[in-house]
Design an enzyme around this catalytic site. Structure first.
Site, PDB file in Angstrom:
ATOM      1  N   ASN A   9     -22.960 -33.500   9.502  1.00 46.64           N
ATOM      2  CA  ASN A   9     -23.869 -33.940   8.256  1.00 46.64           C
ATOM      3  C   ASN A   9     -24.845 -33.002   7.875  1.00 46.64           C
ATOM      4  OD1 ASN A   9     -25.603 -35.250   6.463  1.00 46.64           O
ATOM      5  ND2 ASN A   9     -26.560 -36.542   8.147  1.00 46.64           N
ATOM      6  N   LYS A  11     -26.750 -32.687   5.408  1.00 44.43           N
ATOM      7  CA  LYS A  11     -27.955 -33.111   4.852  1.00 44.43           C
ATOM      8  C   LYS A  11     -28.243 -32.227   3.522  1.00 44.43           C
ATOM      9  CE  LYS A  11     -29.284 -34.893   9.450  1.00 44.43           C
ATOM     10  NZ  LYS A  11     -30.409 -35.151  10.314  1.00 44.43           N
ATOM     11  N   HIS A  96     -27.546 -43.787   7.025  1.00 41.63           N
ATOM     12  CA  HIS A  96     -28.519 -43.036   7.949  1.00 41.63           C
ATOM     13  C   HIS A  96     -29.796 -43.458   8.082  1.00 41.63           C
ATOM     14  CE1 HIS A  96     -29.763 -39.008   9.502  1.00 41.63           C
ATOM     15  NE2 HIS A  96     -28.596 -38.771   9.950  1.00 41.63           N
ATOM     16  N   GLU A  98     -32.208 -41.645   8.190  1.00 44.61           N
ATOM     17  CA  GLU A  98     -33.229 -40.971   7.086  1.00 44.61           C
ATOM     18  C   GLU A  98     -33.332 -41.397   5.768  1.00 44.61           C
ATOM     19  OE1 GLU A  98     -32.419 -36.548   9.152  1.00 44.61           O
ATOM     20  OE2 GLU A  98     -31.418 -37.064   7.500  1.00 44.61           O
ATOM     21  N   GLU A 168     -26.501 -44.037  16.256  1.00 48.93           N
ATOM     22  CA  GLU A 168     -27.500 -42.729  16.178  1.00 48.93           C
ATOM     23  C   GLU A 168     -28.834 -43.055  16.512  1.00 48.93           C
ATOM     24  OE1 GLU A 168     -28.086 -41.156  12.170  1.00 48.93           O
ATOM     25  OE2 GLU A 168     -28.736 -43.020  11.697  1.00 48.93           O
ATOM     26  N   GLY A 174     -32.617 -34.608  15.314  1.00 50.14           N
ATOM     27  CA  GLY A 174     -33.655 -33.596  15.111  1.00 50.14           C
ATOM     28  C   GLY A 174     -34.729 -33.170  16.080  1.00 50.14           C
ATOM     29  N   SER A 214     -28.524 -35.350  18.019  1.00 50.80           N
ATOM     30  CA  SER A 214     -28.516 -34.098  18.685  1.00 50.80           C
ATOM     31  C   SER A 214     -27.371 -33.637  19.477  1.00 50.80           C
ATOM     32  CB  SER A 214     -29.999 -33.873  19.386  1.00 50.80           C
ATOM     33  OG  SER A 214     -31.013 -34.024  18.631  1.00 50.80           O
TER      34      SER A 214
END
Length: 252
Positions: A9, A11, A96, A98, A168, A174, A214
């Site tokens: 991904n 991003k 996701h 985010e 996730e 991150g 991660s």
């Protein structure tokens, strides 16, 4: 044997030149080694999809990072599932953390996105996971089951079989923190059991469930060795060709 998928991904990263260079490096390093039940997907910014498709092939493909819940309309800046279909894009990331956090995407909205993606022949990589607070409160399994139920369990079994799930843990995205192999296996097994309760053991056994949070070259082999972990959804490490290739090789 169910499919093992390593998806990167990207991003909102890379210029056009950098995207071509990274894709070329990855393909040249692993093109002859991605065999059997393993697939590699590079989920790149939408504007790079046509340009990068010429560099991939076989078991390596490019995917999208999102799509809108409507087929068309006055939604400036959005990307529709029919647009992705017209580019022959096989995969799209949906839900996701985010997107959930920064754009307010709900389980109900994601159910709509899953529906339109499937209607256009796209395979959703559906993300689910808990926050640090939910993990500490020890209600994370219920949270994850609810996310899967609310966004996916309206599907008939045939359509559900086209969905890839990515667990996730939000607290590990991150941050440099990673769920231990035991933590990852616990959640993946719980998701698979939850799928079996709705669709039966055969559908559950054939569902690809990735780990995302991660993932890196140092921890990939241990994570991928877990019996219910079927590859990874890789963030930062997918932006460096050598790191991403080492993760791909770890799936063997």
């Amino acid at each position: 044997m169910r499919k093992q998928i390593v998806a990167g991904n990207w991003k909102m990263n890379k210029t056009a030149e950098e995207a071509v260079a990274l894709t070329s490096e990855i393909v040249n390093m692993v093109a002859d080694e991605v065999t059997g039940s393993v697939e590699v997907v590079l989920c790149v910014p939408f504007i790079y999809l046509p340009a990068l498709q010429r560099y991939v092939g076989g078991r390596i493909s490019v995917g999208a990072q999102n799509c809108h819940q409507k087929a068309s309309g006055a939604y400036t800046g959005e990307i529709s599932a029919p647009m992705l279909k017209s580019l022959s894009v096989p995969y799209v990331i949906l839900g996701h953390s985010e997107r959930r956090q920064y754009f307010g995407e709900t389980d109900a909205l994601l159910a709509e996105k899953v529906d339109i993606a499937l209607a256009n022949g796209l395979k959703p990589i559906f993300c689910c996971g808990e926050s640090l607070e939910q993990r500490q409160n020890e209600d994370y399994l219920a949270i994850i089951r609810d996310q899967v139920t609310n966004s996916l369990f309206h599907l008939p079994a045939e359509q559900f079989g086209q969905v890839v799930i990515a667990y996730e843990p939000i607290w590990a995205i991150g941050t440099g923190l990673t769920a231990s192999a035991d933590q990852a296996q616990e959640v993946h097994a719980a998701i698979r059991s939850h799928i079996a309760s709705k669709y039966g053991a055969e559908v559950a056994d054939n569902t690809t469930i990735q780990y995302g949070g991660s993932v890196n070259a140092a921890n990939a082999a241990e994570l991928f060795a877990c019996p219910d972990v079927d590859g990874g959804l890789v963030g930062g490490a997918s932006l460096k060709s050598r790191d991403f290739v080492d993760i791909i090789k770890a799936i063997r």
